[in-house]
Design an enzyme around this catalytic site. Structure first.
Site, mmCIF file in Angstrom:
data_model
loop_
_atom_site.group_PDB
_atom_site.id
_atom_site.type_symbol
_atom_site.label_atom_id
_atom_site.label_comp_id
_atom_site.label_asym_id
_atom_site.label_seq_id
_atom_site.Cartn_x
_atom_site.Cartn_y
_atom_site.Cartn_z
ATOM 1 C CB ILE A 245 -0.930 -0.001 1.222
ATOM 2 C CG1 ILE A 245 -1.782 -1.271 1.213
ATOM 3 C CG2 ILE A 245 -1.828 1.230 1.215
ATOM 4 C CD1 ILE A 245 -2.665 -1.427 2.427
ATOM 5 N N PRO A 246 1.115 1.854 -1.149
ATOM 6 C CG PRO A 246 0.971 2.649 -3.343
ATOM 7 C CD PRO A 246 0.335 1.673 -2.386
ATOM 8 C CB CYS A 247 1.686 5.328 2.745
ATOM 9 S SG CYS A 247 2.831 4.253 3.608
ATOM 10 C CG HIS A 248 6.555 4.498 -0.977
ATOM 11 N ND1 HIS A 248 5.818 3.337 -0.863
ATOM 12 C CD2 HIS A 248 7.001 4.524 -2.268
ATOM 13 C CE1 HIS A 248 5.833 2.681 -2.009
ATOM 14 N NE2 HIS A 248 6.535 3.384 -2.882
ATOM 15 N NE ARG A 249 4.311 3.807 -5.651
ATOM 16 C CZ ARG A 249 3.762 2.727 -6.158
ATOM 17 N NH1 ARG A 249 2.494 2.750 -6.568
ATOM 18 N NH2 ARG A 249 4.452 1.603 -6.257
#
Length: 280
Positions: A245-249
């Site tokens: 779940i790409p919260c880093h983006r």
């Protein structure tokens, strides 16, 4: 766990921190190699093997100008996702990730009656703790030096039966961080404990293609609640499944990267690494 890969990331992370903090001065190869405590020749090869591009090219992905350009490209998450398409490796990973929420009863009971297996594995971004219920990923937590895996699992799923069993999860780990882009061969269902609002936010994150960035404001718009930026930020910060779940983006609308639950250097490493895979 592959300790060689973990050591490699640790060396690179120090250089990335220096790159991100001094990109305007364009740090020399000598400076970066000293940060990694290796020779210039070895660092250039080490970094290029890890990132797929040179340190100089990688630093371009960490600039404010590049981040702002990415935010403009991500003005519509739905359009960005459609443009990436099924044929591009940039979206192949995320298209295999599907989110499921636990039942209201399981949410209230904090996982009572469920059996969660967990183990520690290596990744391009250092060691991480993986937890799964059946064949569904329930936790992906990047580890700091003094983290205690059992305590992390207990905090995430306090009432579940927790079983340390890395061997049972090797098949999942192999699909989370495959050998190369575009090599995922099976869906990756994710089982989450979260409110309806949190699940909506986490689902919206999957619409950000690999190599792209979005702001908290854009995520709020995407879920139909443009005034809920602060709540969106809280939901993103509590994401229990890193990377998939790409919260880093998600970054600030100013183009600044902002903080990250698992460390700013790791967030910068992920953003640059994904950009190198899709935009170089």
């Amino acid at each position: 766990m592959n300790t060689n890969n973990t050591y490699t990331y640790g060396q690179i992370a120090r250089a990335i921190e220096h790159l991100a903090g001094h990109f305007r001065e364009q740090p020399s190869l000598t400076e970066l190699a000293e940060r990694a405590n290796v020779s210039e020749f070895h660092f250039q090869r080490l970094f290029s093997d890890w990132a797929g591009v040179s340190p100089k090219k990688f630093s371009q992905f960490l600039t404010l100008e590049h981040a702002k350009a990415q935010l403009r490209r991500g003005a519509s998450l739905a359009v960005a996702a459609d443009e990436a398409g099924l044929s591009g490796t940039g979206r192949l990973h995320d298209l295999f990730v599907t989110i499921e929420g636990v039942t209201p009863g399981q949410f209230k009971q904090a996982g009572a009656g469920l059996v969660l297996s967990y183990g520690v594995f290596d990744s391009p971004f250092g060691p991480y703790l993986l937890g799964a219920i059946g064949q569904k990923v329930a936790l992906l937590h990047f580890l700091a030096e003094n983290d205690q895996p059992e305590a992390i699992v207990a905090a995430a799923w306090p009432e579940a039966v927790r079983v340390p069993d890395a061997a049972a999860l090797e098949f999942l780990a192999a699909h989370i961080f495959p050998a190369g882009p575009g090599t995922i061969t099976r869906p990756l269902p994710v089982l989450l404990r979260g409110s309806a609002f949190q699940l909506k936010v986490w689902e919206a994150l999957l619409k950000i293609p690999e190599g792209h960035l979005a702001s908290y404001d854009q995520i709020a718009e995407a879920i139909g609640q443009p005034a809920a930026c602060r709540a969106v930020g809280t939901a993103i910060g509590s994401n229990p499944v890193g990377y998939l779940i790409p919260c880093h983006r998600v970054i600030k609308k100013t183009g600044l990267f902002g903080g990250y639950r698992w460390g700013t250097a790791r967030k910068q490493a992920m953003i640059g690494w994904e950009a190198a895979r899709t935009l170089s």
